[in-house]
Design a protein around this motif. Structure first.
Motif, short mmCIF file in Angstrom:
data_model
loop_
_atom_site.label_atom_id
_atom_site.label_comp_id
_atom_site.label_asym_id
_atom_site.label_seq_id
_atom_site.Cartn_x
_atom_site.Cartn_y
_atom_site.Cartn_z
N ASP A 299 0.91 -1.31 -0.08
CA ASP A 299 -0.09 0.31 -0.14
C ASP A 299 0.87 1.37 -0.03
OD1 ASP A 299 -2.25 -1.49 0.15
OD2 ASP A 299 -2.62 -1.36 2.18
N HIS A 300 2.08 1.19 0.38
CA HIS A 300 3.18 2.40 0.62
C HIS A 300 3.92 2.49 -0.72
CE1 HIS A 300 1.81 3.24 4.49
NE2 HIS A 300 1.80 1.96 4.78
N ARG B 144 -2.52 -11.62 -1.85
CA ARG B 144 -1.84 -11.16 -0.79
C ARG B 144 -1.62 -12.11 0.55
NH1 ARG B 144 -2.76 -4.60 0.20
NH2 ARG B 144 -1.48 -3.95 -1.47
N ASN B 145 -2.86 -12.89 0.65
CA ASN B 145 -2.67 -13.77 1.64
C ASN B 145 -2.22 -14.80 1.44
OD1 ASN B 145 -5.25 -11.94 1.79
ND2 ASN B 145 -5.66 -13.09 3.49
N ARG C 238 1.14 -5.75 2.72
CA ARG C 238 0.07 -4.75 2.26
C ARG C 238 0.87 -3.54 3.09
NH1 ARG C 238 -2.69 -2.95 6.48
NH2 ARG C 238 -3.86 -4.39 7.92
N SER D 11 -3.24 -14.39 6.94
CA SER D 11 -3.43 -13.03 7.35
C SER D 11 -2.40 -12.08 7.43
CB SER D 11 -4.71 -12.62 8.18
OG SER D 11 -4.54 -13.43 9.32
N LEU E 181 -2.98 -6.60 -5.59
CA LEU E 181 -4.47 -6.52 -4.85
C LEU E 181 -5.36 -7.11 -5.70
CD1 LEU E 181 -4.91 -2.68 -3.50
CD2 LEU E 181 -5.30 -5.04 -2.39
N ILE F 117 -2.69 -19.98 3.57
CA ILE F 117 -3.23 -18.86 3.58
C ILE F 117 -3.01 -18.17 5.02
CG2 ILE F 117 -5.64 -17.91 3.27
CD1 ILE F 117 -6.23 -20.92 2.76
N ALA G 258 -0.39 -11.27 4.27
CA ALA G 258 -1.02 -10.37 3.77
C ALA G 258 -0.54 -8.93 4.29
CB ALA G 258 -2.62 -10.58 3.62
N ASN G 259 -0.73 -8.93 5.86
CA ASN G 259 -0.60 -7.70 6.52
C ASN G 259 1.01 -7.27 6.43
OD1 ASN G 259 -3.00 -7.54 7.59
ND2 ASN G 259 -2.45 -8.58 9.49
N PRO H 207 -6.97 -14.55 -2.19
CA PRO H 207 -6.46 -13.28 -2.74
C PRO H 207 -4.94 -13.48 -2.61
CG PRO H 207 -8.19 -13.12 -1.18
CD PRO H 207 -7.83 -14.52 -1.28
#
Ligand SMILES: [Fe+2]
Ligand SMILES: [Fe+2]
Lengths: 470, 558
Positions: A93-94, A351-352, A311, A304, A329, A302, A307-308, A349
């Motif tokens: 995201d950055h 990212r996951n 992202r 999170s 994304l 999978i 993904a965190n 997804p």
């Protein structure tokens, strides 16, 4: 600055002298580190002169200096790759924002966890390998073991530098705890499973440096992409050292294979065990064990967390620049999920699935290593071919931990697994046999009977070079 | 990921140890061991997996059942070890995907029920002297730690990894546990600044620091874990007594039939239980719940004990409890419950005399259970009207049922036998969650009125009930039908949210206790957060958790 300041108590290229607070913190940690090294490192060899390389600059070429050094006197230091002022966050995201020179508060806990998890593996492997010096098959191998050990120690320093510099009291506490956990200790084990497995014979050591250090390589590659610039620069330099560890594993196993092929050639109808060599299928079992255990290190399919981490720009993909889409994304990732005993193709997804993306790269790299070993067989006219177990085989983490699978990844019943696992994983008998071969060879230029001599000396030294001297 | 509201299959509240899927339950002498072993692929409804010992309503129903059986079936047990069967994980709390894919109403009901289950642990400790040891063999997060907090003592494994944590705020943007902050502040009395830090630290706190902050009572290394658990369990057992020798078996309760009956507001679907009728009109959004007193009842303690779980009051309470749970979860659109108690009031007098005075463990347990069922009623998001018409017997424990309702309609008609009456059970034996009796709560400003009610030694009628401040309305025979019809129609026309809010505000006058705080905080704050875009909006934290997206917040503080 890239030159290393060796005039300091702690060699570094981060101008430690100008940060008194940090310098004091690290100098306070240093004796604890040495105490750790002296109690659970390769303790019995602390008085030996070992022909080791030491980092003298963080530039790509000419960073190493070779010379005799007693391990406790090794100049463990802090080396970061030079800073690129224009560096930006390369993913998540950055994406495109200037890389962070300080920890973003929002991500502090995640980053600390990433760094602690990586850091924990470094002293762990030293602990796992601490007794191997007594059974080294040659002085060349003994020296390589110690080289790996001191560099893992330095990797710990690199991570502790980050903890001390950027994470305040919590970071200092974590740095202390890194010295308190112990590989294989039931009360305070190392964080990751593989780093609690015993590694008491040299075939295991070679497999470890081949497969487990290679996990290290890919974790470092992913962290080298981090938007947190000090972490990225630290990891990039660690990668240059890590390459040697994998070389030790890759060529070590190759030499064991070569020796067995020689024996098979000389005594075609005999059991190679009778000639002190390790059967190829036993080598394969060791490969199966360490490859599968190390495959676990990437975590759940999978996730999170993954993904965190992606992202937020903390942990990217290996070779992030090779991808076109750094946001990840849109895409999805298809994999075989294990749902109530059935393999079901599922899209998640992208990212996951970053753990799985990294695991893919790892598997590809492992395949290259297997091909290298098969070329040894080929060259020796031996029809045996090694293989990498399918990633579902013998997993303890992730969805496949819920089932049993053969080397091709086919599901098995519990009973079937019980019946056949001895064909795939080292049995007590296999281990006892391999352990029985572990006799030290300390004559310069000589190697144990179960392993072929190295093709080339360290730093182009002659075959009978005295790598370790009293 | 789109928020999907999966159609919920009915929640089944009846189970028994042989049918547990998610718990291993063993009793050995005075020690019980309850080990959480949640089956990943056996969620209560489709659409999520119960990873890492996370729980859903199906799991909690088993826990609640087990607690109930401990009290009735195992009076010898003094200590209960609550632990987990997974490696490195004790319990990860309520399942996030389940929460995300649930309707708001289901979420609230779920939280309410799980809170009641945790309070049942504390009730068992407080009333029955059962001691609970949470033996956290791995990380306990969110509702997992909340479960531990409900126990008397917490022992955490010290493997340098396992922690206790409330990751809800940082990770999900919602409140921790199911009332967890109240247990931190009021039960374990942890300093607020430390609670603040703890509740924002997703990874939680482990080891010595967890002890120092009183988040856990002790830590023990893996190598002497079993020993440490056994030691602690033993020392906890030493501080309490066994309640009895031989337990009773809680028989399974099934409806005895169903039919359709006519009513003023259309046909009702009636389910008949041994002591209860539950009749429902989904179109009128109204239910009639009628407790039929038995024609013959146990009059002595010996009779009650030999009836075991067939003792009428125990059976009736269990049926009522089950009906309340069903109404909450499986009849979400019903607005109003008309509650009747009918039969010979003497049944109450005999039964209550036993319930109030006996020191026998089984009788005591039944009394404590009655208190819990009444609280369950008061925590149910439905309107309740007690209806005193023909054969009404709101006496003693029966009167408590009426007092638990939002209003009491009593028919003032000489042709109609209406019985009100008090027994020792009305004098504080069945406290509300605010810690005081229903009469005290009702007459908070005029305690003399409560005394006046308690002074009634005989049964009394509607006129007297009105004078005593018990009947809300006392229409005569001419007005009765119409008054009732209007009251029903009006009630069901109001906003359901308005009703829930109003009732929850009015039901618990008087002092605050940990229990009222837990439910109060839960409904006020958690339900508010659960509705806010910052949690459940397209980019809310609960919505985006586990997805590739980061939450994005409306930064306005409310
Ligand atoms: Fe390393
Ligand atoms: Fe390494």
């Amino acid at each position: 600055m890239t030159g290393i300041d060796y005039s300091q108590k702690i060699p570094n290229n981060v101008d430690l002298a100008s940060d008194k607070r940090l310098q004091r913190a690290l100098e306070a940690w240093q004796p604890n580190y040495l105490e750790w090294w002296n109690s659970v490192g390769p303790t019995d060899f602390n008085t030996k002169d070992v022909y080791l390389r030491t980092a003298i600059s963080a530039e790509k070429d000419g960073w190493a200096h070779f010379g005799y050094v007693k391990m406790p006197d090794y100049r463990w230091g802090i080396f970061l790759e030079p800073r690129d002022e224009k560096r930006t966050v390369g993913f998540g995201d950055h994406f495109g924002e200037p890389a962070w020179q300080q920890v973003p508060g929002e991500y502090r806990n995640w980053l600390r966890r990433l760094i602690v998890t990586q850091a924990d593996t470094e002293p762990a492997s030293v602990e796992q390998q601490r007794l191997l010096g007594h059974t080294a098959p040659s002085l060349y191998d003994l020296r390589n073991l110690f080289q790996v050990n001191v560099e893992e120690g330095r990797h710990l320093w690199a991570m502790v530098y980050l903890l001390h510099t950027y994470f305040g009291k919590d970071g200092r506490d974590e740095a202390e705890e890194l010295l308190q956990r112990r590989s294989g200790n039931p009360d305070h084990p190392r964080i990751l499973g593989t780093f609690n497995e015993p590694c008491t014979d040299w075939l295991s050591f070679f497999c470890f440096t081949m497969f487990t250090d290679r996990d290290g390589k890919f974790q470092l590659l992913a962290l080298a992409e981090s938007g947190f610039d000090p972490l990225a620069r630290t990891c990039r330099f660690m990668l240059t050292e890590e390459a040697h560890h994998m070389f030790v594993g890759q060529t070590g196993v190759a030499r064991v294979i070569e020796r067995t092929c020689q024996v098979m050639q000389a005594h075609p109808d005999k059991d190679v065990r009778d000639y002190g060599a390790i059967p190829l299928d036993v080598i394969q079992k060791y490969i199966n064990f360490w490859a599968s255990s190390s495959t676990d290190l990437y975590g759940a399919e999978i996730s999170s967390n993954s993904a965190n981490f992606f992202r937020s720009g903390l942990k990217g993909r290996a070779y992030e620049e090779r991808y076109d889409d750094h946001l990840a994304l849109e895409g999805s990732y298809a994999f075989e999920n294990l749902v109530d005993g059935q393999l079901v193709r599922e899209e998640v997804p992208l990212r996951n699935a970053m753990n799985e993306v990294l695991r893919d790269e790892y598997v590809k790299d492992n395949e290259k290593g297997i091909a290298y070993w098969n070329r040894v067989c080929e060259r020796m006219g031996n029809p045996f071919r090694f293989r990498l177990p399918q990633r579902r085989f013998h997993r303890k983490i992730g969805v496949y931990a819920g089932g049993h699978f053969d080397l091709d990844g086919n599901a098995l019943s519990q009973a079937e697994w019980e019946r056949r696992q001895g064909d795939w994983l080292p049995t007590a008998k296999d281990r006892a046999f391999v352990q029985g071969l572990m006799q030290p060879v300390t004559t310069p230029g000589k190697s144990a009977g179960w392993i072929a001599p190295p093709a080339k000396g360290v730093n182009d030294q002659p075959a009978d070079f005295l790598y370790v001297r009293a | 990921m789109a928020v999907q509201h999966a159609p919920a299959p009915p929640v089944q509240f009846q189970t028994s140890p042989s049918r547990y899927r998610h718990f291993q339950f063993q009793v050995q002498g005075d020690l019980a061991r309850l080990s959480m072993n949640v089956q990943q692929f056996e969620p209560q409804r489709e659409g999520y997996e119960l990873k890492l010992n996370s729980y859903d309503i199906g799991v909690d129903v088993e826990l609640a059942d087990c607690l109930q059986r401990l009290r009735f079936e195992h009076p010898k047990v003094r200590t209960v070890v609550v632990t987990g069967s997974l490696e490195r994980v004790f319990c990860a709390g309520a399942n996030i995907v389940m929460l995300r894919s649930s309707t708001h109403g289901f979420k609230v009901n779920f939280c309410r029920y799980t809170n009641e289950t945790r309070l049942a642990i504390e009730d068992a400790s407080d009333k029955s002297g059962l001691r609970f040891l949470a033996a956290l063999n791995g990380t306990a997060s969110g509702g997992g730690y909340e479960l531990a907090l409900a126990c008397d003592k917490i022992l955490l494994v010290d493997d340098r990894n396992s922690a206790v944590s409330f990751p809800e705020v940082p990770l999900l943007g919602v409140l921790p546990g199911t009332g967890g902050l109240t247990r931190l502040t009021d039960k374990r009395k942890i300093r607020r600044d430390r609670c603040d830090v703890f509740s924002t630290l997703a990874e939680g706190i482990k080891g010595k620091r967890a002890v120092e902050w009183n988040l856990v009572d002790a830590i023990a290394p893996l190598s002497r874990w079993d020993e440490a658990v056994a030691e602690m369990a033993r020392s906890m057992a030493a501080g309490t007594k066994a309640r009895g020798e031989q337990g009773i078996e809680l028989e399974s309760i099934e409806p005895e039939g169903s039919d359709q009956v006519a009513s003023a507001y259309g046909p009702l679907e009636r389910t008949r239980w041994r002591h209860l009728d539950l009749s429902i009109s989904r179109s009128a959004r109204c239910a009639e719940l009628t407790l039929r007193l038995p024609e013959r009842w146990e009059t002595t303690q010996a009779q009650a004990l030999s009836a075991q779980s067939g003792w009428w009051i125990l059976r009736a309470l269990r049926e009522l409890d089950l009906c309340l749970c069903n109404l909450r979860f499986n009849e979400p659109n019903l607005a109003l419950v008309l509650l009747r108690v009918q039969g010979n009031p003497k049944a109450w007098r005999d039964t209550d005399n036993l319930l109030a005075a006996s020191t026998h463990w089984l009788v005591r347990e039944t009394r404590f259970f009655a208190a819990r069922v009444l609280k369950r009623l008061e925590n149910t998001a439905k309107s309740f009207y007690a209806i005193a018409d023909q054969h009404a017997a709101f006496v003693g424990t029966g009167l408590e049922l009426a007092l638990a309702c939002d209003r009491i309609y009593a028919k003032d008609d000489e042709q109609c036998a209406v019985h009100f009456g008090v027994t020792p059970m009305n004098a504080g034996v069945l406290p509300m969650s605010n810690g005081i009796s229903r009469l005290q709560t009702r007459f908070l400003g005029t305690p003399e009125q409560a005394s006046q009610v308690l002074a009634q030694t005989e049964d009394f009628d509607t006129a007297r009930a009105s004078e005593l401040g018990l009947a809300t309305f006392a229409p005569d025979a001419i007005d009765w039908e119409d008054e009732l019809r209007l009251a029903i129609e009006e009630r069901t026309s109001f906003s359901p949210d308005g009703m829930t809010g109003m009732e929850q505000n009015l039901r618990f006058a008087g002092p605050e206790t940990m229990e009222t705080k837990i439910f109060g905080r839960l409904s006020a704050w958690q339900n508010w957060i659960f509705q806010r875009p910052n949690a459940v909006g397209e980019r809310g934290a609960l919505t985006t958790y586990g997805t590739p997206l980061r939450p994005s917040f409306d930064t306005q503080r409310t």
